[in-house]
Motif scaffolding. Sequence first.
Motif, PDB file in Angstrom:
ATOM      1  N   GLY A 267      61.801   4.227  52.727  1.00 20.57           N
ATOM      2  CA  GLY A 267      61.804   3.984  54.174  1.00 20.57           C
ATOM      3  C   GLY A 267      60.447   3.941  54.821  1.00 20.57           C
ATOM      4  N   PHE A 268      59.364   3.938  54.038  1.00 17.14           N
ATOM      5  CA  PHE A 268      58.028   3.890  54.634  1.00 17.14           C
ATOM      6  C   PHE A 268      57.798   2.507  55.247  1.00 17.14           C
ATOM      7  N   GLU A 269      57.258   2.492  56.453  1.00 13.99           N
ATOM      8  CA  GLU A 269      56.992   1.233  57.149  1.00 13.99           C
ATOM      9  C   GLU A 269      55.525   1.075  57.535  1.00 13.99           C
ATOM     10  N   GLU A 270      54.926   2.123  58.057  1.00 12.48           N
ATOM     11  CA  GLU A 270      53.535   2.074  58.500  1.00 12.48           C
ATOM     12  C   GLU A 270      52.630   2.655  57.420  1.00 12.48           C
ATOM     13  N   ASP A 271      51.402   2.151  57.344  1.00  9.89           N
ATOM     14  CA  ASP A 271      50.459   2.544  56.294  1.00  9.89           C
ATOM     15  C   ASP A 271      50.307   4.065  56.158  1.00  9.89           C
ATOM     16  N   PRO A 272      50.201   4.839  57.253  1.00 11.13           N
ATOM     17  CA  PRO A 272      50.028   6.290  57.101  1.00 11.13           C
ATOM     18  C   PRO A 272      51.208   6.996  56.435  1.00 11.13           C
ATOM     19  N   GLU A 273      52.367   6.345  56.370  1.00  8.50           N
ATOM     20  CA  GLU A 273      53.535   6.984  55.775  1.00  8.50           C
ATOM     21  C   GLU A 273      53.448   7.021  54.253  1.00  8.50           C
ATOM     22  N   TRP A 274      52.723   6.094  53.649  1.00  6.45           N
ATOM     23  CA  TRP A 274      52.600   6.072  52.200  1.00  6.45           C
ATOM     24  C   TRP A 274      51.689   7.204  51.730  1.00  6.45           C
ATOM     25  N   PRO A 275      51.905   7.728  50.533  1.00  2.00           N
ATOM     26  CA  PRO A 275      50.953   8.694  49.964  1.00  2.00           C
ATOM     27  C   PRO A 275      49.564   8.058  49.862  1.00  2.00           C
ATOM     28  N   ALA A 276      48.549   8.876  49.825  1.00  2.00           N
ATOM     29  CA  ALA A 276      47.162   8.404  49.875  1.00  2.00           C
ATOM     30  C   ALA A 276      46.821   7.315  48.862  1.00  2.00           C
ATOM     31  N   PRO A 277      47.295   7.369  47.595  1.00  2.00           N
ATOM     32  CA  PRO A 277      46.885   6.345  46.635  1.00  2.00           C
ATOM     33  C   PRO A 277      47.317   4.926  47.000  1.00  2.00           C
ATOM     34  N   PHE A 278      48.267   4.782  47.925  1.00  2.00           N
ATOM     35  CA  PHE A 278      48.800   3.463  48.254  1.00  2.00           C
ATOM     36  C   PHE A 278      48.302   2.931  49.603  1.00  2.00           C
ATOM     37  N   ARG A 279      47.345   3.629  50.186  1.00  2.00           N
ATOM     38  CA  ARG A 279      46.809   3.182  51.473  1.00  2.00           C
ATOM     39  C   ARG A 279      45.511   2.409  51.242  1.00  2.00           C
ATOM     40  N   ASN A 280      45.563   1.115  51.522  1.00  2.00           N
ATOM     41  CA  ASN A 280      44.364   0.266  51.444  1.00  2.00           C
ATOM     42  C   ASN A 280      43.647   0.399  50.107  1.00  2.00           C
ATOM     43  N   ALA A 281      44.384   0.444  49.016  1.00  2.00           N
ATOM     44  CA  ALA A 281      43.792   0.596  47.692  1.00  2.00           C
ATOM     45  C   ALA A 281      43.045  -0.668  47.284  1.00  2.00           C
ATOM     46  N   THR A 282      41.900  -0.491  46.688  1.00  2.00           N
ATOM     47  CA  THR A 282      41.105  -1.622  46.208  1.00  2.00           C
ATOM     48  C   THR A 282      41.650  -2.091  44.856  1.00  2.00           C
ATOM     49  N   TYR A 283      41.117  -3.196  44.397  1.00  2.47           N
ATOM     50  CA  TYR A 283      41.485  -3.745  43.093  1.00  2.47           C
ATOM     51  C   TYR A 283      41.264  -2.695  42.007  1.00  2.47           C
ATOM     52  N   GLU A 284      40.117  -2.039  42.031  1.00  2.00           N
ATOM     53  CA  GLU A 284      39.798  -1.046  41.018  1.00  2.00           C
ATOM     54  C   GLU A 284      40.703   0.182  41.129  1.00  2.00           C
ATOM     55  N   GLN A 285      40.998   0.608  42.358  1.00  2.00           N
ATOM     56  CA  GLN A 285      41.830   1.790  42.541  1.00  2.00           C
ATOM     57  C   GLN A 285      43.256   1.565  42.032  1.00  2.00           C
ATOM     58  N   ARG A 286      43.751   0.364  42.155  1.00  2.00           N
ATOM     59  CA  ARG A 286      45.093   0.069  41.675  1.00  2.00           C
ATOM     60  C   ARG A 286      45.176   0.141  40.147  1.00  2.00           C
ATOM     61  N   ARG A 287      44.053   0.021  39.496  1.00  2.00           N
ATOM     62  CA  ARG A 287      43.988   0.048  38.032  1.00  2.00           C
ATOM     63  C   ARG A 287      43.415   1.372  37.508  1.00  2.00           C
ATOM     64  N   SER A 288      43.243   2.329  38.399  1.00  3.30           N
ATOM     65  CA  SER A 288      42.698   3.630  38.009  1.00  3.30           C
ATOM     66  C   SER A 288      43.835   4.610  37.724  1.00  3.30           C
ATOM     67  N   ASP A 289      43.472   5.851  37.474  1.00  2.00           N
ATOM     68  CA  ASP A 289      44.479   6.920  37.331  1.00  2.00           C
ATOM     69  C   ASP A 289      44.846   7.431  38.725  1.00  2.00           C
ATOM     70  N   TRP A 290      45.391   6.553  39.538  1.00  2.00           N
ATOM     71  CA  TRP A 290      45.674   6.860  40.944  1.00  2.00           C
ATOM     72  C   TRP A 290      46.647   8.029  41.101  1.00  2.00           C
ATOM     73  N   TRP A 291      47.513   8.231  40.121  1.00  2.96           N
ATOM     74  CA  TRP A 291      48.533   9.266  40.227  1.00  2.96           C
ATOM     75  C   TRP A 291      47.959  10.677  40.197  1.00  2.96           C
ATOM     76  N   THR A 292      46.679  10.790  39.861  1.00  2.60           N
ATOM     77  CA  THR A 292      46.038  12.111  39.845  1.00  2.60           C
ATOM     78  C   THR A 292      45.414  12.443  41.192  1.00  2.60           C
ATOM     79  N   GLU A 293      45.400  11.484  42.113  1.00  5.93           N
ATOM     80  CA  GLU A 293      44.774  11.707  43.427  1.00  5.93           C
ATOM     81  C   GLU A 293      45.682  12.547  44.299  1.00  5.93           C
ATOM     82  N   ARG A 294      45.077  13.413  45.101  1.00  4.34           N
ATOM     83  CA  ARG A 294      45.815  14.249  46.057  1.00  4.34           C
ATOM     84  C   ARG A 294      45.081  14.259  47.398  1.00  4.34           C
TER      85      ARG A 294
END
Length: 294
Positions: A267-294
Amino acid sequence: MGERELTVAIDNTANESRNFRPLVADALDFWANNSTRFAGFSIGYELDPDAPNPDVVVEFVEEIESCANVSEPAGCAPYVHDSGQVSRPISIEVVGSYSNDSTRLILKHELGHTLGLNHSAGPQSVMAPSSQLSTLPRPNATDRRLPWADADFTVYLAGNDTEDTPAVREQVRRGLDYYAGGADGTVPENVSFSFVDNRSEAEVVVVFGDDLPCRTGDTGSCGRVRGIDPDGDGALERYDDLRITISGIDTPAVGWHVGYWLGYGFGFEEDPEWPAPFRNATYEQRRSDWWTER
């Protein structure tokens, strides 16, 4: 039912704060004015909600446990074609969570059965075996912390054999596990996911293909939810199905795309609702170990 005037009482155990009397009165007036035309005899009603010895009791309930062969009935009443076949009072059950217009229709329909009318009788706008009903306003799926029936999700991977590799499946699992771990507090803690081999059994389907249904081009990802809109306001109140389509994405980024659209499925609609790894992620961040970010 024999008599030409019937006393009708009301028993409301569904919603004590809701006044059903005007809706019952409207339904009774309908048949008082139309019984001769459709039932072949004239009938009148006296509405006395607290009548000690009524002929008919309209019961508003939270749910109807059973009603002949009807699944999930909105109302239930005996089909009375012989006044000697039933004992008084006759009980009409109506689920009390429907909108006023739908409740009126349910009442008219069930009262019609007590007058000997079956589902093939007129008026078909009232006596048809099924109708489009709406409930009272409910919170939209996007306003719910869990917009699904439960927190245990079944998942199916669809695509050609080259795309369903251990590395791809591991990436999908990264996205699933992130939400199963609470997604940094954005979803309930009891969320779980399990893979199934039958697509028809899956609530979440991840499709690897050459076409994207939501955009032009052959690279990227899309998400689509389907569900129910019981209050008829044009917005889904519950999700039953989430389809994630991925095309042309290299394997290290698959988990991120799955995770992003899982957020949409929560049900997330606005950018702030997503967990941090999915907000404005760059090309490199999408291919990183994003799941370890908090």
